[in-house]
Design an enzyme around this catalytic site. Structure first.
Site, short mmCIF file in Angstrom:
data_model
loop_
_atom_site.label_atom_id
_atom_site.label_comp_id
_atom_site.label_asym_id
_atom_site.label_seq_id
_atom_site.Cartn_x
_atom_site.Cartn_y
_atom_site.Cartn_z
N ALA A 51 1.75 -3.36 3.72
CA ALA A 51 2.02 -4.71 4.23
C ALA A 51 1.54 -5.74 3.23
O ALA A 51 0.40 -5.70 2.78
CB ALA A 51 1.34 -4.92 5.57
N SER B 212 -6.21 2.60 4.18
CA SER B 212 -5.52 1.75 3.20
C SER B 212 -6.49 0.81 2.48
O SER B 212 -6.28 -0.40 2.42
CB SER B 212 -4.41 0.96 3.89
OG SER B 212 -3.33 0.74 3.02
N TRP C 270 0.68 -4.39 -7.47
CA TRP C 270 1.49 -3.83 -6.38
C TRP C 270 1.38 -4.60 -5.07
O TRP C 270 1.99 -4.23 -4.07
CB TRP C 270 1.13 -2.36 -6.16
CG TRP C 270 -0.31 -2.12 -5.77
CD1 TRP C 270 -0.80 -2.00 -4.49
CD2 TRP C 270 -1.44 -1.97 -6.63
NE1 TRP C 270 -2.16 -1.79 -4.51
CE2 TRP C 270 -2.58 -1.75 -5.82
CE3 TRP C 270 -1.59 -1.98 -8.02
CZ2 TRP C 270 -3.84 -1.55 -6.36
CZ3 TRP C 270 -2.87 -1.78 -8.54
CH2 TRP C 270 -3.97 -1.57 -7.72
N SER D 276 -8.29 1.83 -4.29
CA SER D 276 -7.15 1.90 -5.20
C SER D 276 -7.51 1.29 -6.55
O SER D 276 -7.16 1.83 -7.62
CB SER D 276 -5.95 1.13 -4.63
OG SER D 276 -5.51 1.66 -3.41
N SER E 251 0.79 -1.24 0.00
CA SER E 251 0.00 0.00 0.00
C SER E 251 0.82 1.28 0.00
O SER E 251 0.25 2.37 -0.10
CB SER E 251 -0.97 0.01 1.19
OG SER E 251 -2.04 -0.86 0.94
N LYS F 50 0.09 3.49 -2.89
CA LYS F 50 -1.03 4.43 -2.91
C LYS F 50 -0.57 5.87 -3.10
O LYS F 50 -1.33 6.71 -3.59
CB LYS F 50 -1.85 4.31 -1.62
CG LYS F 50 -2.76 3.09 -1.57
CD LYS F 50 -3.60 3.09 -0.29
CE LYS F 50 -4.64 1.98 -0.30
NZ LYS F 50 -4.07 0.64 -0.30
#
Length: 258
Positions: free
Chosen positions: A201, A102, A146, A107, A52, A55
């Site tokens: 993470a 997150s 990602w 996203s 993350s 982001k």
């Protein structure tokens, strides 16, 4: 300002443990104005999943493209079938909540709005790690590259990217930089340092990356840890990385700012 170049080399695996009980793989800090690496502790050249922390890059893409408008627009509803690994993801989300909590599915809405070609072009233009957003056999590149997949970045590459964010050298709009800074604000630390950052993470790794500013001076930083079954399972690895880094921030940074 006189800098002390602090370089702590590590040979082999890192055995240092943070107070939270997670193994530190790397801590790296650079002067944002010059790019000079002032602290490099551990194996900071190894590429791993950004998780993350990506982001920050997605935020720049989203605001530059116009999909994201400000801190609270667009506010998107949660829908069945979206990634719902955490309870606080199962609700309507705006850009500020997306970054704070997150939220993976948010996203994915941003990247899907870009499409594969534009998404890949941004990653390439940013020179973000290996810039490989193709995904793999199990993970679609547009929505998961990602997170434990094709996109990889090292702590030192994080510093390079963050330096370009701070210095506004990535070719996106001023609005994109302004809004990304707004939604990544963490808090002011003792000594007057204002911190922007993002946790991450995945695949057992925990990240905390960002920048810290006081007056006219800014440092960019990256902390990478590895978590295993012996470490607290109820605390995300990114949070462990962040809390350990923030706890040591004064000790790390104050000698550099003289």
């Amino acid at each position: 300002m006189n800098y002390r170049h602090i370089f702590i080399a590590a040979v082999g695996s890192i055995g240092a443990l943070s107070s939270a009980g997670s193994a530190e793989l790397c801590t790296a800090i650079a002067d944002a104005s010059t790019g000079k690496v002032l602290i490099q502790r551990g194996d900071c050249g190894r590429r791993v999943t950004p998780a993350s922390t990506f982001k920050i890059a997605i935020s720049l893409m989203g605001y530059d493209s116009g999909f994201l408008k400000n801190e609270h627009t667009p506010r998107l509803p949660f829908r069945e079938g979206y990634v719902d690994w955490r309870d606080n993801w199962k609700e309507a989300t705006d850009p500020a909540k997306w970054m704070q909590d997150s939220v993976v599915w948010y996203s994915q809405q941003v990247t899907q709005s870009l499409g594969k070609e534009r998404f890949a072009a941004y990653a390439s233009t940013f020179k973000y790690g290996n810039a490989d957003v193709s995904g793999d056999a199990e993970n679609d590149g547009l929505t998961m590259s990602w997170i434990g997949s094709s996109l990889q970045i090292s702590p030192l590459e994080q510093l390079t990217f963050l330096g370009k964010v701070v210095n506004r050298q990535l070719g996106v709009s001023q609005h994109a930089y302004d809004m990304t800074a707004a939604i990544t604000k963490f808090r002011q630390l003792p000594g007057g340092w204002n911190v922007n950052g993002k946790t991450g993470a995945a695949s057992g790794f925990g990240w905390y990356v960002g920048w810290a500013s006081r007056g006219q001076h800014t440092f960019v930083f990256a902390r990478l840890i590895q978590k295993d079954a012996t470490h607290p399972q109820d605390i995300p690895a990114g949070v462990l990385a962040r809390d350990a880094f923030i706890a040591s921030f004064g000790t790390l940074v104050e000698p550099l700012d003289r």
